[in-house]
Scaffold this active site. Structure first.
Site, mmCIF file in Angstrom:
data_model
loop_
_atom_site.group_PDB
_atom_site.id
_atom_site.type_symbol
_atom_site.label_atom_id
_atom_site.label_comp_id
_atom_site.label_asym_id
_atom_site.label_seq_id
_atom_site.Cartn_x
_atom_site.Cartn_y
_atom_site.Cartn_z
ATOM 1 N N LYS A 157 -1.956 -8.305 -13.331
ATOM 2 C CA LYS A 157 -2.237 -6.701 -13.885
ATOM 3 C C LYS A 157 -3.169 -6.672 -14.869
ATOM 4 O O LYS A 157 -2.882 -7.031 -15.805
ATOM 5 C CB LYS A 157 -0.770 -6.119 -14.162
ATOM 6 C CG LYS A 157 0.125 -5.861 -13.109
ATOM 7 C CD LYS A 157 1.157 -7.134 -12.783
ATOM 8 C CE LYS A 157 2.005 -7.152 -11.757
ATOM 9 N NZ LYS A 157 3.004 -6.424 -11.872
ATOM 10 N N GLY B 141 0.659 3.003 -6.113
ATOM 11 C CA GLY B 141 1.755 3.720 -5.295
ATOM 12 C C GLY B 141 1.115 5.017 -4.701
ATOM 13 O O GLY B 141 -0.076 5.329 -4.772
ATOM 14 N N THR B 142 2.005 5.931 -4.288
ATOM 15 C CA THR B 142 1.393 6.857 -3.483
ATOM 16 C C THR B 142 2.033 8.213 -3.772
ATOM 17 O O THR B 142 1.858 9.133 -3.015
ATOM 18 C CB THR B 142 1.997 6.857 -1.677
ATOM 19 O OG1 THR B 142 3.573 6.847 -1.762
ATOM 20 C CG2 THR B 142 1.466 5.500 -1.203
ATOM 21 N N ASP C 161 -15.321 -0.522 -18.759
ATOM 22 C CA ASP C 161 -16.543 -0.990 -19.720
ATOM 23 C C ASP C 161 -16.112 -2.161 -20.409
ATOM 24 O O ASP C 161 -15.850 -3.137 -19.688
ATOM 25 C CB ASP C 161 -17.097 0.328 -20.432
ATOM 26 C CG ASP C 161 -17.610 1.260 -19.552
ATOM 27 O OD1 ASP C 161 -18.089 0.951 -18.291
ATOM 28 O OD2 ASP C 161 -18.053 2.398 -20.122
ATOM 29 N N HIS D 84 -0.407 -10.966 -8.218
ATOM 30 C CA HIS D 84 0.778 -10.401 -8.999
ATOM 31 C C HIS D 84 -0.022 -9.982 -10.662
ATOM 32 O O HIS D 84 0.735 -9.551 -11.185
ATOM 33 C CB HIS D 84 1.847 -11.411 -9.383
ATOM 34 C CG HIS D 84 3.226 -10.595 -9.948
ATOM 35 N ND1 HIS D 84 3.819 -10.976 -11.009
ATOM 36 C CD2 HIS D 84 3.820 -9.690 -9.327
ATOM 37 C CE1 HIS D 84 4.620 -10.186 -11.304
ATOM 38 N NE2 HIS D 84 4.861 -9.321 -10.469
ATOM 39 N N ALA E 180 -6.868 -4.688 -11.511
ATOM 40 C CA ALA E 180 -5.990 -5.787 -10.639
ATOM 41 C C ALA E 180 -4.665 -5.378 -10.792
ATOM 42 O O ALA E 180 -4.032 -5.195 -11.953
ATOM 43 C CB ALA E 180 -6.364 -7.189 -10.930
ATOM 44 N N SER E 181 -3.654 -5.096 -9.586
ATOM 45 C CA SER E 181 -2.447 -4.789 -9.768
ATOM 46 C C SER E 181 -1.911 -5.395 -8.332
ATOM 47 O O SER E 181 -2.466 -5.677 -7.451
ATOM 48 C CB SER E 181 -2.270 -3.177 -9.639
ATOM 49 O OG SER E 181 -0.907 -2.910 -9.985
ATOM 50 N N LEU E 182 -0.211 -5.481 -8.427
ATOM 51 C CA LEU E 182 0.326 -5.719 -7.200
ATOM 52 C C LEU E 182 -0.006 -4.682 -6.269
ATOM 53 O O LEU E 182 -0.177 -4.773 -4.947
ATOM 54 C CB LEU E 182 1.674 -5.957 -7.393
ATOM 55 C CG LEU E 182 2.787 -6.195 -6.200
ATOM 56 C CD1 LEU E 182 2.407 -7.223 -5.442
ATOM 57 C CD2 LEU E 182 4.032 -6.250 -6.752
ATOM 58 N N TYR E 183 0.049 -3.228 -6.455
ATOM 59 C CA TYR E 183 -0.187 -2.220 -5.457
ATOM 60 C C TYR E 183 -0.255 -1.008 -6.510
ATOM 61 O O TYR E 183 -0.308 -0.956 -7.329
ATOM 62 C CB TYR E 183 1.172 -1.813 -4.940
ATOM 63 C CG TYR E 183 2.521 -1.612 -5.474
ATOM 64 C CD1 TYR E 183 2.734 -0.074 -5.282
ATOM 65 C CD2 TYR E 183 3.058 -2.352 -6.283
ATOM 66 C CE1 TYR E 183 3.770 0.301 -6.206
ATOM 67 C CE2 TYR E 183 4.263 -1.821 -6.835
ATOM 68 C CZ TYR E 183 4.729 -0.573 -6.549
ATOM 69 O OH TYR E 183 5.672 -0.209 -7.294
#
Length: 513
Positions: free
Chosen positions: A175, A82-83, A180, A173, A77-80
């Site tokens: 993180k 990156g690319t 496992d 928001h 789980a994260s805000l986004y």
């Protein structure tokens, strides 16, 4: 001082402070923070399972190692996402591990679940979604990508607010990165800056299946009320689920509240039963700890000396657990206790400011200098955000001086050439102790957004183990070593000049950043 009063109509009534007597049946030395388990599950673990990381590179390398070793689940789980090349390498690791899982027919299929924010993850032509679509296309049965969309961004507001600015209304928001039974809690996002030169905090909880189960269920619950990314880059809600911005807002928030609280309450019930079985068995010799040390107990876990409490804050859904616990910790902190509080974005709620200024403990507050603020050098209006934080900092410092609290409440600015600062959390040192017994670590920044707008999660780690306390102390010292104490002369420096329009606008917009 009057500028703080501008916020008064926007603030909700005070959150009730929660206290409870310690469990009288528990072993001698059981810690003073057991009242937290009245609100959330309590996970007792051995301190040997906790590792504190210190650098972005260490965090990034650990993510790759953990992904490659995962056999049953990867939940992130994260805000986004990156690319860049570093982020692509993470995606490649996921692809490689999924492929290996499919080929190993004897082992269970690996499940990958990723939760991101819809608005931040959809920004630009190349974005988090386009990075992850190849995984969905190649492993449709094993990969789930959920994009949370705040229910507060809807109707005309959603149509009028442009990309990037729409992120001010509310975000996913949290993180959490788990593989496992290993869980990483952090404030860092999945982006190259957080892997190289943006300082954050990170803790690894190893071989902790109950904690991993809890955060898996939490991410699943939020995922169930989020938009599901499809292989053709469209999104849709799960069948029968109320839509976050097209459906009824009250109904959506009630469903979300119910799903998340089910996770919290069911885990709390499970852990209470385990606690009863462990400590309070009615038959002599039948409790787990009575067997501790016997030859037959080689497979039993050691007696816990560390306790993990997940603190969830989702005000859009009416969930305020993190706020309640944080306010209680600040309220109950005794005279001569020391609280080291850090945030990359210094914009405390009025309630937190009042507690800091009105209680007895000593405070050392670490915040970003303008040059290490994540918005420093940004284009357009965002480029003025560091100046707005300087203005907020100056107002708070002036209040500290007005109340003659400079000795008890001290501000320190993190400064490090070529780096930005994103660390958040606190360390609590009891009176007379040189080591912290409690830390908060996770996504909240202690600001209005964290409390009122976004979905947040952190953990309270309470430990009686000296070696782990030393780890946490060294983490705190390492961060504070890169700082200087704020004084009146700080705000006389040329780089602290705040334009008049920023001063006028800040009280109106400070609840959005």
């Amino acid at each position: 001082r009057s500028s703080w009063l501008l916020l008064a109509p926007l603030l909700t009534p005070p959150v009730p402070v929660i206290t409870a007597p310690p469990c009288s049946l528990c072993p001698e030395g059981a810690h003073r923070f057991q009242w937290i388990r009245n609100l959330v599950p309590e996970f007792g673990i051995s301190s040997s399972h906790v590792k504190v990381l210190s650098s972005p590179v260490e965090f990034y390398e650990l993510l790759k190692v953990q992904i490659k070793a995962a056999e049953q689940r990867v939940v992130m789980a994260s805000l986004y996402l990156g690319t860049g090349l570093l982020e692509q390498e993470l995606v490649d690791c996921l692809e490689e591990t999924l492929e290996k899982s499919l080929q190993a027919k004897s082992s269970p299929d690996l499940r990958v679940s990723i939760l991101l924010d819809y608005t931040r993850g959809s920004r630009g032509r190349k974005n988090s979604r386009t990075m992850l679509i190849p995984l969905l296309q190649r492993f449709p049965e094993n990969v789930r990508v959920s994009l949370f969309h705040t229910p507060n961004l809807r109707g005309l507001l959603r149509l009028l607010i442009p990309e990037r600015f729409n992120e001010t209304i509310g975000l996913q928001h949290i993180k959490v990165y788990l593989f496992d039974d290993n869980v990483i809690l952090s404030g860092a996002n999945l982006s190259d800056l957080y892997f190289t030169n943006r300082q954050d905090r990170y803790v690894l909880l190893q071989d902790s299946p109950e904690i991993a189960d809890f955060f898996t269920e939490l991410v699943d619950a939020i995922g169930d009320v989020s938009l599901q990314l499809q292989r053709d880059d469209t999104v849709q809600m799960m069948e029968g689920m109320v839509h976050p911005y097209q459906g009824d807002k009250v109904a959506y928030c009630e469903i979300a509240n119910r799903r998340v609280m089910e996770v919290i309450n069911s885990a709390r019930t499970r852990q209470e039963l385990l606690h009863e079985k462990t400590f309070h068995s009615s038959h002599p010799g039948s409790s787990l700890l009575s067997q501790h040390g016997s030859q037959a107990s080689g497979s039993l876990k050691p007696e816990p000396d560390t306790w993990i409490y997940p603190l969830i804050q989702m005000k859009p859904f009416g969930i305020q657990i993190d706020e309640m616990v944080t306010e209680t910790l600040l309220t109950e902190a005794e005279r001569d206790a020391r609280i080291y509080l850090t945030t990359g974005y210094f914009n405390l709620t009025q309630a937190y400011m009042d507690l800091i200024l009105g209680t007895r403990a000593e405070y050392r507050i670490l915040l970003a200098s303008p040059e290490v603020n994540g918005f420093f050098g940004a284009k357009g209006v965002a480029g003025a955000i560091p100046a707005a934080y300087v203005y907020i900092e100056h107002q708070f410092y002036s209040e500290v001086c007005y109340l003659q609290q400079q000795e008890r409440v001290q501000l320190q600015e993190y400064s490090r050439a070529g780096w930005t600062f994103h660390a958040k959390g606190l360390w609590l040192y009891l009176a007379g102790s040189d080591l912290p017994c409690l830390t908060l670590i996770g996504s909240p920044n202690f600001g209005y957004r964290s409390v009122h707008r976004d979905l947040e999660a952190q953990v309270a780690i309470v430990t009686e183990n000296k070696a782990l306390q030393q780890q946490l102390h060294q983490e705190q010292e390492q961060l504070y070593l890169c700082s200087g104490v704020v004084s009146a002369s700080t705000f006389e420096q040329p780089n602290r000049y705040v334009k008049l329009w920023v001063k006028l606008v800040t009280p109106l917009i400070k609840n959005f950043f």
